[in-house]
Design an enzyme around this catalytic site. Structure first.
Site, PDB file in Angstrom:
ATOM      1  N   HIS A 175       0.872  -1.178   0.000  1.00  0.00           N
ATOM      2  CA  HIS A 175       0.000   0.000   0.000  1.00  0.00           C
ATOM      3  C   HIS A 175       0.910   1.230   0.000  1.00  0.00           C
ATOM      4  CE1 HIS A 175      -2.747   2.972   1.839  1.00  0.00           C
ATOM      5  NE2 HIS A 175      -3.740   2.185   1.483  1.00  0.00           N
ATOM      6  N   ASP A 191       3.042  -4.816   7.971  1.00  0.00           N
ATOM      7  CA  ASP A 191       1.830  -4.022   7.805  1.00  0.00           C
ATOM      8  C   ASP A 191       0.649  -4.980   7.985  1.00  0.00           C
ATOM      9  OD1 ASP A 191      -0.433  -2.751   6.905  1.00  0.00           O
ATOM     10  OD2 ASP A 191       0.505  -1.892   5.116  1.00  0.00           O
ATOM     11  N   GLN A 208      -4.569  -5.130   6.898  1.00  0.00           N
ATOM     12  CA  GLN A 208      -5.579  -6.039   6.351  1.00  0.00           C
ATOM     13  C   GLN A 208      -5.652  -7.360   7.106  1.00  0.00           C
ATOM     14  OE1 GLN A 208      -7.809  -5.344   4.076  1.00  0.00           O
ATOM     15  NE2 GLN A 208      -6.981  -3.346   3.556  1.00  0.00           N
ATOM     16  N   LYS A 262     -10.380  -0.625  10.189  1.00  0.00           N
ATOM     17  CA  LYS A 262     -10.581  -1.830   9.372  1.00  0.00           C
ATOM     18  C   LYS A 262     -10.911  -3.027  10.264  1.00  0.00           C
ATOM     19  CE  LYS A 262      -7.152  -0.290   6.011  1.00  0.00           C
ATOM     20  NZ  LYS A 262      -7.894   0.261   4.882  1.00  0.00           N
ATOM     21  N   CYS A 307      -4.634   2.487  -3.717  1.00  0.00           N
ATOM     22  CA  CYS A 307      -3.395   3.013  -3.127  1.00  0.00           C
ATOM     23  C   CYS A 307      -2.250   2.023  -3.328  1.00  0.00           C
ATOM     24  CB  CYS A 307      -3.556   3.323  -1.640  1.00  0.00           C
ATOM     25  SG  CYS A 307      -4.739   4.621  -1.316  1.00  0.00           S
TER      26      CYS A 307
HETATM   27  C1  LIG Z   1      -2.355  -2.908   3.501  1.00  0.00           C
HETATM   28  C2  LIG Z   1      -2.652  -1.528   3.993  1.00  0.00           C
HETATM   29  N1  LIG Z   1      -1.692  -0.813   4.576  1.00  0.00           N
HETATM   30  C3  LIG Z   1      -1.911   0.422   5.053  1.00  0.00           C
HETATM   31  C4  LIG Z   1      -3.136   1.031   4.945  1.00  0.00           C
HETATM   32  C5  LIG Z   1      -3.312   2.423   5.455  1.00  0.00           C
HETATM   33  O1  LIG Z   1      -4.160   2.448   6.541  1.00  0.00           O
HETATM   34  P1  LIG Z   1      -4.681   3.828   7.143  1.00  0.00           P
HETATM   35  O2  LIG Z   1      -5.238   4.610   6.001  1.00  0.00           O
HETATM   36  O3  LIG Z   1      -5.699   3.416   8.133  1.00  0.00           O
HETATM   37  O4  LIG Z   1      -3.511   4.512   7.765  1.00  0.00           O
HETATM   38  C6  LIG Z   1      -4.173   0.326   4.336  1.00  0.00           C
HETATM   39  C7  LIG Z   1      -5.500   0.967   4.182  1.00  0.00           C
HETATM   40  O5  LIG Z   1      -6.102   0.988   3.137  1.00  0.00           O
HETATM   41  C8  LIG Z   1      -3.925  -0.973   3.851  1.00  0.00           C
HETATM   42  O6  LIG Z   1      -4.896  -1.676   3.250  1.00  0.00           O
END
Ligand SMILES: Cc1ncc(COP(=O)(O)O)c(C=O)c1O
Lengths: 144, 406
Positions: free
Chosen positions: B123, B200, B203, B226, B364
């Site tokens: 992401h 990370d 998900q 999430k 993203c």
């Molecule tokens: C795999 C992953 N990493 C990071 C993020 C970023 O999360 P946040 O926008 O809550 O900081 C997301 C959110 O879409 C994600 O799916």
């Protein structure tokens, strides 16, 4: 609400399937890229303007959704033969049409229901913004 | 079919909402999950009963707020089985967590020419902070390639590791493809080369049990929103020894022991990294969300979601012109797909007109989209509150897309 009547009228579907003036132009006098970072729509609009400030030729290439592609293609047809002032004026009126104001713009009226889908208004006006940027000497524009 | 959906459906009143005249089919949980009543009520109760600041007051309300906030920290600790409570730093979300690790740890520990390994399926929030550091400090990014099936090329990964590798930062589950990555193997390989590993878990936290001690990861980040919790709250887990040596990233109240104009003495972790008034209600809501998930249990969650994944994959595969992007052997219930000749944005609008909420775009994850030669995909993500009916509604809506557009 019926999305086929409001957003995906036959003309839009037709121009999406077979877009007119969909090619890169050799030796344009103006060109600019239009980006919608949200959905990745990415077009370049090319114009050839003569000494009398009249648009002789318009084309575009790139990729994006049906709404943005049909709008770009219809725009290229509408602008041909217009002066720069007329083009800017039409851009302004088209923006109003796409955001819900009533106008009589011929074929472009297929975009008169877009305002009901606010996140798609950007698609409808993307190529127009690129055209406007190109005429102002800017190389990229973004609808975000 | 498990009865999980029937059991919990009533906890999500939003599911009763009509969208464009249709019952809501919410398939965008990878972007943000719906919130169950106990979470909504916990946040409301906080504001109703103890709307005070933490760690400051000598009065009762502040004491209650502090207890609720620190109680949520303990709930998070147990959830990921961290060894110590001070390893849990509250942030505003995954993005803030990764930026904190980048600024407080990597920026101060790495030297010019040191390497950070990421994967091609990250992401943007696990790319941009590292790219920014690299540009400022001369660190170097190395990218684990992704196969056509949407899996990490593990052979290539191992060959990327070397004496200059200082960090491997990868996602446990891809938000765009659903791929579940072999993070155990990645973490062990990083350590074997003297590098640290950041996971990370944005998900993965909502769909699989996480044990940071078993994983032995050095950093782990996730978001509340999430995980059936509020927005604006998230967690950075880091091993106590690392946090102990890390300088703060943001300065302000609560992260200090004493301040004079001559000298500042920083507070200990985790407070050193929580400058200013935190999102107390968010932390309380996250704690409640975790309790909610634990009460259901990941066994049932996984069984339910894997059933939906199988059913939805089969349903989409049976539709003409639909192609699923990401066919990894191990997947979470996230399905990216494209329809030949139809832009994902148009798919999104038309299925929405049928009451089906999906995501259309690059998720993203632009480098990943480029890898597959696509500007965007449509994505259906299933969660605990989805049912087989939702698969049918998705399939019918996708059928309508083809009818209108082709
Ligand atoms: C795999 C992953 N990493 C990071 C993020 C970023 O999360 P946040 O926008 O809550 O900081 C997301 C959110 O879409 C994600 O799916």
């Amino acid at each position: 609400m019926n999305i086929s009547d409001e957003l995906y009228q036959q003309t839009i579907l037709d121009y999406n399937r077979s877009p007119r003036n969909f090619h890169k132009m050799e030796n344009p006098t103006h060109f600019a890229r239009g980006l919608n970072p949200l959905c990745g729509d990415d077009y370049t609009v090319y114009l050839r303007v003569n000494e009398d400030d009249m648009i002789e030729e318009v084309s575009f290439d790139g990729h994006g959704c049906a709404v943005s592609k049909a709008s770009a293609s219809l725009m290229t047809q509408e602008l041909k033969g217009k002066t720069l002032d007329e083009a800017r004026c039409l851009f302004h009126t088209f923006q109003e049409l796409a955001t819900g104001k009533e106008h009589s713009l011929g074929k472009l009226n297929v975009f008169s229901g877009v305002w009901k889908y606010p996140e798609r208004v950007k698609c409808a006006v993307l190529a127009w913004h690129a055209m406007d940027s190109a005429l102002s000497g800017k190389k990229t524009t973004s609808t975000e | 079919m498990s009865s999980l959906y029937e059991q919990i459906r009533a906890d999500f009143p939003i599911l009763g909402k009509k969208v464009n005249g249709h019952p809501l089919t919410y398939l965008d949980s990878a972007a943000a999950s719906l919130k169950p009543l106990p979470v909504i009520e916990a946040v409301e109760r906080f504001y109703r009963e103890m709307p005070a600041n933490v760690h400051r007051g000598v009065h009762s309300l502040s004491r209650e707020a502090t207890a609720a906030y620190e109680g949520a920290r303990e709930t998070v600790r147990k959830f990921i089985n961290a060894a110590r409570i001070e390893e849990i730093v509250f942030t505003s979300g995954t993005t803030a967590s990764i930026n904190l690790a980048a600024r407080s740890w990597a920026a101060t520990q790495l030297r010019k020419g040191d390497e950070i390994v990421l994967s091609h399926m990250e992401h943007h929030s696990n790319i941009v902070p590292w790219k920014m550091l690299c540009e400022e400090n001369g660190f170097i990014l190395k990218i684990i390639p992704v196969t056509d099936a949407g899996e990490l090329d593990m052979e290539a990964f191992h060959s990327l590791l070397g004496p200059r590798t200082k960090l491997v930062a990868v996602t446990q589950v891809s938000n765009a493809l659903g791929t579940i990555n072999p993070v155990e193997e990645i973490i062990a390989a990083a350590h074997a080369h003297g590098a640290l590993a950041l996971i990370d878990a944005a998900q993965s936290a909502p769909c699989m049990p996480i044990d940071v001690q078993a994983l032995d990861c050095d950093f782990l980040a996730f978001s509340g929103h999430k995980l059936f919790g509020p927005t604006g709250i998230g967690v950075l887990y880091a091993k106590a020894g690392l946090l102990e040596d890390m300088p703060p990233f943001l300065g302000g109240g609560d992260m200090i022991l004493s301040v004079s104009f001559e000298e500042i003495c920083y507070n200990k972790p985790p407070y050193r990294f929580e400058a200013g008034t935190p999102n107390i209600a968010g932390a309380v809501g996250l704690g409640r969300a975790i309790d909610y998930v634990r009460a259901i249990g990941f066994d049932r969650i996984q069984e339910h979601e894997q059933n939906l994944l199988r059913g939805a994959t089969a349903a989409l595969n049976s539709l003409e012109g639909v192609r699923i992007i990401g066919t990894a052997e191990k997947k979470a219930a996230v399905i990216s797909f494209v329809i030949d000749g139809v832009h994902p944005h148009d798919i999104g609008s038309i299925v929405d007109s049928c009451g089906v909420a999906i995501r259309a775009g690059h998720h993203c994850a632009q480098p990943l989209m480029t890898r597959f030669g696509l500007p965007a995909t449509a994505r259906a993500a299933f969660s605990i509150y989805n049912s087989e009916d939702d698969i049918e509604r998705l399939a019918a809506a996708v059928h309508k897309v083809r009818e209108i557009m082709l």
